[in-house]
Design an enzyme around this catalytic site. Sequence first.
Site, PDB file in Angstrom:
ATOM      1  N   LEU A 177     -24.255  -2.114  41.688  1.00  0.00           N
ATOM      2  CA  LEU A 177     -24.137  -0.093  42.713  1.00  0.00           C
ATOM      3  C   LEU A 177     -25.164   0.155  40.723  1.00  0.00           C
ATOM      4  CD1 LEU A 177     -20.350   0.789  42.929  1.00  0.00           C
ATOM      5  CD2 LEU A 177     -22.159  -0.491  44.330  1.00  0.00           C
ATOM      6  N   SER A 185     -24.115  -5.378  37.788  1.00  0.00           N
ATOM      7  CA  SER A 185     -24.677  -3.983  38.238  1.00  0.00           C
ATOM      8  C   SER A 185     -25.000  -3.588  39.716  1.00  0.00           C
ATOM      9  CB  SER A 185     -25.431  -3.339  37.118  1.00  0.00           C
ATOM     10  OG  SER A 185     -25.110  -2.093  37.939  1.00  0.00           O
ATOM     11  N   TYR A 203     -16.995  -7.446  24.558  1.00  0.00           N
ATOM     12  CA  TYR A 203     -16.388  -5.524  25.580  1.00  0.00           C
ATOM     13  C   TYR A 203     -15.213  -5.258  24.611  1.00  0.00           C
ATOM     14  CZ  TYR A 203     -19.075  -7.681  29.766  1.00  0.00           C
ATOM     15  OH  TYR A 203     -19.600  -7.777  30.355  1.00  0.00           O
ATOM     16  N   GLY A 221     -23.740   3.164  38.849  1.00  0.00           N
ATOM     17  CA  GLY A 221     -23.286   4.550  39.100  1.00  0.00           C
ATOM     18  C   GLY A 221     -24.661   5.284  40.296  1.00  0.00           C
ATOM     19  N   LEU A 268     -25.494   4.019  42.562  1.00  0.00           N
ATOM     20  CA  LEU A 268     -25.411   3.709  44.285  1.00  0.00           C
ATOM     21  C   LEU A 268     -23.826   4.025  44.924  1.00  0.00           C
ATOM     22  CD1 LEU A 268     -27.475   0.458  44.210  1.00  0.00           C
ATOM     23  CD2 LEU A 268     -28.241   2.956  45.534  1.00  0.00           C
ATOM     24  N   GLY A 308     -22.820   7.083  46.239  1.00  0.00           N
ATOM     25  CA  GLY A 308     -22.737   8.030  46.454  1.00  0.00           C
ATOM     26  C   GLY A 308     -21.986   9.122  45.965  1.00  0.00           C
ATOM     27  N   LYS A 309     -22.299   9.526  44.490  1.00  0.00           N
ATOM     28  CA  LYS A 309     -22.046  10.686  44.208  1.00  0.00           C
ATOM     29  C   LYS A 309     -23.073  11.232  43.443  1.00  0.00           C
ATOM     30  CE  LYS A 309     -22.362   8.899  39.018  1.00  0.00           C
ATOM     31  NZ  LYS A 309     -21.173   9.035  37.927  1.00  0.00           N
TER      32      LYS A 309
END
Length: 352
Positions: free
Chosen positions: A221, A219, A55, A224, A226, A228-229
């Site tokens: 979500l 991950s 990272y 991204g 999930l 909501g965007k």
Amino acid sequence: MQYRTLGRTGVHVSSLALGTMNFGPFGSTTEAETTALVRRALDAGVNLIDTADAYSDGISEELVGKALKGVDRDDVVLATKFRLPGGMLRQSGSDQRNGTTLNRQGGSRRWIVKAVEASLRRLGTDHIDLYQMHRPDPATDIEESLSALTDLQRAGKVLYIGTSTFSAAEIVEAQWTSERRALTRFVTEQPLYSILARGIEADVLPTARKYGMGVLTWSPLSGGFLSGKYRPGAEPERSHRDKLGAGRPVPVSGDDALKREAAEKLYVLAEEHGMSLVEMSLAFVTGHPAVTSALIGPRTLDQLESQLPAGDRVLTTEVLDRIDEVVAPGRSVNAGDAHAVNPALQAVNRRR
């Protein structure tokens, strides 16, 4: 916050774990911002922090180490990873064909003993609680890796070892090797898992459970989708990753359209039951009986605050049944997601 035992280790960890891939240049987060994220997560009951040497080429580890100064080390379960080359090396355009980075990665004893010392130095600690192999290394015999990791454990530099994104077959091979050769065994697996990527339910999760392994999912979500965007009729706010990829030709994927369609159905379902899509998505992952913790990777405090309520959320049978109607158990919306395809078929040179 819920707490579970990490496999059969007897170590108790929070159902939400703080992932730190966004710490440093990749996420454009400063030292002050990352320290604030770590301290807020700890205050909320999160006690598992996960990073990796890849990272931001180790900068994430350095920032985690600085953020933990003054914190009782026994209150934190600290996890990091080895195997992949440093991110900054890739960004700098170093050509692996000239040998510059060829041996600065992988699962060889030669690299593991170097990688762990560098991680310990960056983290500012004398031991790593959970040291994970970031990906399988087909070029290295798993016995080679396990032998080196066993020596590190006996030296007290790492306490437990784990894997990330291993197939069920690779998990079994590693467990058998440990048993036959009297080597330390992997006690955790860190796979991709979300409502939109449920492929591991068919084999990886049952296999991990059979061997008593803790499962730390990444991950949750779905990159991204999930969050909501992505709502119909509205231009979604460009994410940080979108900005990183600005100017690159990114083809429109039919799978992305399917993900957005599924995410909208899930958004409506979450609203019907009085919670956010983020909260429902995280609670779905942590609710699987084989899952120990879901790794969240907030870049801002607002993102972290939106995810923390899932730490003690338990979904009803009704909600879980409705989720199954949107994405069937063991299926992934995007066939390209990890574990959605047999690993033996993913690389062209392994099937042709």
